[in-house]
Write a protein that holds these residues in place. Structure first.
Motif, mmCIF file in Angstrom:
data_model
loop_
_atom_site.group_PDB
_atom_site.id
_atom_site.type_symbol
_atom_site.label_atom_id
_atom_site.label_comp_id
_atom_site.label_asym_id
_atom_site.label_seq_id
_atom_site.Cartn_x
_atom_site.Cartn_y
_atom_site.Cartn_z
ATOM 1 N N TYR A 9 -46.900 71.548 55.973
ATOM 2 C CA TYR A 9 -46.406 70.219 55.673
ATOM 3 C C TYR A 9 -47.364 69.503 54.725
ATOM 4 O O TYR A 9 -48.508 69.946 54.517
ATOM 5 N N THR A 10 -46.899 68.392 54.181
ATOM 6 C CA THR A 10 -47.692 67.583 53.261
ATOM 7 C C THR A 10 -47.704 66.140 53.755
ATOM 8 O O THR A 10 -46.955 65.789 54.683
ATOM 9 N N PRO A 11 -48.511 65.283 53.123
ATOM 10 C CA PRO A 11 -48.464 63.869 53.501
ATOM 11 C C PRO A 11 -47.070 63.264 53.369
ATOM 12 O O PRO A 11 -46.745 62.313 54.086
ATOM 13 N N LEU A 12 -46.247 63.802 52.481
ATOM 14 C CA LEU A 12 -44.888 63.297 52.352
ATOM 15 C C LEU A 12 -44.099 63.515 53.642
ATOM 16 O O LEU A 12 -43.309 62.666 54.053
ATOM 17 N N HIS A 13 -44.317 64.652 54.298
ATOM 18 C CA HIS A 13 -43.680 64.888 55.586
ATOM 19 C C HIS A 13 -44.164 63.871 56.622
ATOM 20 O O HIS A 13 -43.395 63.426 57.481
ATOM 21 N N GLY A 14 -45.443 63.522 56.531
ATOM 22 C CA GLY A 14 -45.963 62.508 57.441
ATOM 23 C C GLY A 14 -45.287 61.168 57.246
ATOM 24 O O GLY A 14 -44.967 60.469 58.215
ATOM 25 N N LEU A 15 -45.026 60.812 55.974
ATOM 26 C CA LEU A 15 -44.312 59.563 55.696
ATOM 27 C C LEU A 15 -42.881 59.622 56.214
ATOM 28 O O LEU A 15 -42.356 58.642 56.743
ATOM 29 N N ALA A 16 -42.250 60.788 56.059
ATOM 30 C CA ALA A 16 -40.882 60.947 56.549
ATOM 31 C C ALA A 16 -40.828 60.782 58.067
ATOM 32 O O ALA A 16 -39.953 60.090 58.603
ATOM 33 N N LEU A 17 -41.767 61.401 58.747
ATOM 34 C CA LEU A 17 -41.788 61.303 60.207
ATOM 35 C C LEU A 17 -42.089 59.872 60.645
ATOM 36 O O LEU A 17 -41.481 59.352 61.587
ATOM 37 N N GLY A 18 -43.023 59.226 59.951
ATOM 38 C CA GLY A 18 -43.332 57.835 60.275
ATOM 39 C C GLY A 18 -42.139 56.925 60.050
ATOM 40 O O GLY A 18 -41.885 56.012 60.836
ATOM 41 N N ALA A 19 -41.389 57.171 58.960
ATOM 42 C CA ALA A 19 -40.199 56.365 58.691
ATOM 43 C C ALA A 19 -39.155 56.551 59.785
ATOM 44 O O ALA A 19 -38.567 55.582 60.276
ATOM 45 N N PHE A 20 -38.941 57.804 60.174
ATOM 46 C CA PHE A 20 -37.961 58.069 61.227
ATOM 47 C C PHE A 20 -38.346 57.371 62.529
ATOM 48 O O PHE A 20 -37.514 56.692 63.154
ATOM 49 N N LEU A 21 -39.590 57.524 62.945
ATOM 50 C CA LEU A 21 -40.030 56.911 64.207
ATOM 51 C C LEU A 21 -39.968 55.392 64.145
ATOM 52 O O LEU A 21 -39.744 54.731 65.163
ATOM 53 N N ALA A 22 -40.155 54.821 62.946
ATOM 54 C CA ALA A 22 -40.047 53.372 62.796
ATOM 55 C C ALA A 22 -38.590 52.913 62.813
ATOM 56 O O ALA A 22 -38.298 51.782 63.210
ATOM 57 N N LEU A 23 -37.686 53.788 62.388
ATOM 58 C CA LEU A 23 -36.263 53.439 62.378
ATOM 59 C C LEU A 23 -35.648 53.469 63.775
ATOM 60 O O LEU A 23 -34.699 52.734 64.058
ATOM 61 N N VAL A 24 -36.163 54.329 64.643
ATOM 62 C CA VAL A 24 -35.538 54.546 65.951
ATOM 63 C C VAL A 24 -35.399 53.261 66.777
ATOM 64 O O VAL A 24 -34.323 52.996 67.336
ATOM 65 N N PRO A 25 -36.441 52.415 66.918
ATOM 66 C CA PRO A 25 -36.285 51.235 67.784
ATOM 67 C C PRO A 25 -35.174 50.288 67.352
ATOM 68 O O PRO A 25 -34.542 49.650 68.200
ATOM 69 N N GLY A 26 -34.940 50.183 66.057
ATOM 70 C CA GLY A 26 -33.911 49.256 65.582
ATOM 71 C C GLY A 26 -32.531 49.858 65.477
ATOM 72 O O GLY A 26 -31.532 49.180 65.719
ATOM 73 N N HIS A 27 -32.475 51.138 65.113
ATOM 74 C CA HIS A 27 -31.183 51.774 64.847
ATOM 75 C C HIS A 27 -30.718 52.707 65.958
ATOM 76 O O HIS A 27 -29.546 53.059 66.005
ATOM 77 N N GLY A 28 -31.639 53.127 66.808
ATOM 78 C CA GLY A 28 -31.310 54.154 67.785
ATOM 79 C C GLY A 28 -31.587 55.529 67.212
ATOM 80 O O GLY A 28 -31.617 55.729 65.990
ATOM 81 N N HIS A 29 -31.811 56.494 68.108
ATOM 82 C CA HIS A 29 -32.220 57.833 67.679
ATOM 83 C C HIS A 29 -31.169 58.496 66.796
ATOM 84 O O HIS A 29 -31.487 59.072 65.744
ATOM 85 N N ARG A 30 -29.912 58.412 67.193
ATOM 86 C CA ARG A 30 -28.866 59.114 66.447
ATOM 87 C C ARG A 30 -28.708 58.565 65.037
ATOM 88 O O ARG A 30 -28.642 59.328 64.068
ATOM 89 N N THR A 31 -28.633 57.238 64.908
ATOM 90 C CA THR A 31 -28.463 56.644 63.581
ATOM 91 C C THR A 31 -29.697 56.859 62.728
ATOM 92 O O THR A 31 -29.585 57.128 61.521
ATOM 93 N N ALA A 32 -30.880 56.751 63.321
ATOM 94 C CA ALA A 32 -32.113 56.988 62.562
ATOM 95 C C ALA A 32 -32.126 58.411 62.006
ATOM 96 O O ALA A 32 -32.502 58.635 60.849
ATOM 97 N N ALA A 33 -31.722 59.386 62.819
ATOM 98 C CA ALA A 33 -31.665 60.772 62.346
ATOM 99 C C ALA A 33 -30.639 60.914 61.241
ATOM 100 O O ALA A 33 -30.876 61.627 60.244
ATOM 101 N N SER A 34 -29.500 60.240 61.363
ATOM 102 C CA SER A 34 -28.472 60.310 60.322
ATOM 103 C C SER A 34 -28.971 59.703 59.020
ATOM 104 O O SER A 34 -28.670 60.211 57.929
#
Length: 250
Positions: A49-74
Motif C-alpha cells: 500500500y501507499t500513503p494514498l491508501h491511507g488517505l482512502a481508508l481515513g476518508a472511509f472511516l470519517a464518512l461512516v459516522p455521518g453516512h453509515g457503513h453501507r453508504t460510506a462504502a458505496s
C-alpha cells in the motif's frame, strides 16, 4: 505477516491497519470491497500500500459516522470507479436525509405541543370509535405516507402506540388526525433509535398527563444525535475532499 515495508513511502497491510486501529484482515476486506484502490504487489506477491491508501481508508472511516457503513462504502467504490456523479448523489442524499430529519423533529415538537394542548379532545375521538370524516386515513395510505409497511402500523397498534378506530360500515382501521400524529411521533422516535418499549410509556404518559415533559429528554437526545451527524458529515466531506485532491495530484 510476511509483508515487508518498502521504500518510497510504501506500506505493509499491518502498517495501514495499525495506523487506523484495524486488523490486517479488515484492511484486506476493504480493498476487496472496493473501499480502497487495488494494492500493488511485490515480486513475491505480497500486497503493498501507499500513503494514498491511507488517505482512502481515513476518508472511509470519517464518512461512516455521518453516512453509515453501507453508504460510506458505496461512496468510496464510486470514487474508485470514477463515477463522481454517483459520489455526489450519495453525499447529497445523506445531507437531504439529515435536513428531513431536522424538519421532522420540528414537526414532532409542534405535534407534541398540539397533543399537550388538546389531550382530552384527542382521547375522546380515539375512544368514541366514531368515523372521523374527511380527516381520517386508512392503513395503506398512512403506511405509504410514513414509508413503513402496514404490518408495522399493526405492530404499533398491538403495542398501544396508535389507537385507530374502525369504519362502522367496513370494519377497516381508520386513523384520525390525532392517530396520524401519534404514528408520526412513533415513527420518528423509532428513527431516532428508541425501542417500542421505550416509546410506549412516553406516549401513555403524554396522553394521560397532557404535557410534554415526559418526552423532553428524548427530544434533547434527538437534537444531540442530529448535531453529531451534522458534524460527522462535515468531517467526512473534508476527508473525502483531501483524498480526491491527492488522487488527482497523483
Amino acid at each position: 505477516m510476511g509483508e515487508k515495508l518498502q521504500s518510497g513511502g510504501r506500506l505493509r497491510p499491518v502498517d495501514l491497519a495499525r495506523r487506523h486501529g484495524l486488523s490486517t484482515q479488515a484492511v484486506r476486506n476493504y480493498e476487496a470491497a472496493g473501499v480502497l484502490p487495488p494494492a500493488g504487489r511485490t515480486d513475491s506477491g505480497y500486497r503493498v500500500y501507499t500513503p494514498l491508501h491511507g488517505l482512502a481508508l481515513g476518508a472511509f472511516l470519517a464518512l461512516v459516522p455521518g453516512h453509515g457503513h453501507r453508504t460510506a462504502a458505496s461512496i468510496m467504490r464510486a470514487v474508485h470507479e470514477g463515477a463522481m456523479d454517483e459520489v455526489f448523489r450519495l453525499v447529497d442524499e445523506s445531507h437531504a436525509q439529515l435536513r428531513e430529519d431536522r424538519r421532522t423533529l420540528r414537526a414532532v415538537e409542534s405535534a407534541l405541543r398540539d397533543l399537550g394542548a388538546e389531550p382530552a379532545a384527542a382521547s375522546a375521538r380515539s375512544a368514541s370509535g366514531v368515523w372521523p370524516g374527511p380527516g381520517g386515513a386508512f392503513i395503506g395510505p398512512l403506511a405509504g405516507r410514513l414509508g413503513v409497511r402496514p404490518a408495522t402500523l399493526r405492530a404499533w397498534e398491538r403495542a398501544g402506540l396508535v389507537r385507530p378506530g374502525r369504519d362502522p360500515r367496513t370494519g377497516y382501521r381508520v386513523y384520525t388526525e390525532a392517530d396520524v400524529r401519534d404514528a408520526r411521533l412513533v415513527h420518528q422516535l423509532r428513527r431516532g433509535g428508541h425501542l417500542l418499549e421505550q416509546i410506549a410509556p412516553l406516549i401513555t404518559r403524554v396522553r394521560e398527563a397532557g404535557g410534554l415533559e415526559p418526552l423532553a429528554d428524548a427530544l434533547l437526545d434527538w437534537h444531540g444525535r442530529l448535531t453529531v451527524r451534522g458534524r460527522a458529515l462535515l468531517t467526512g466531506a473534508a476527508e473525502l475532499a483531501a483524498y480526491l485532491r491527492e488522487r488527482e495530484r497523483e
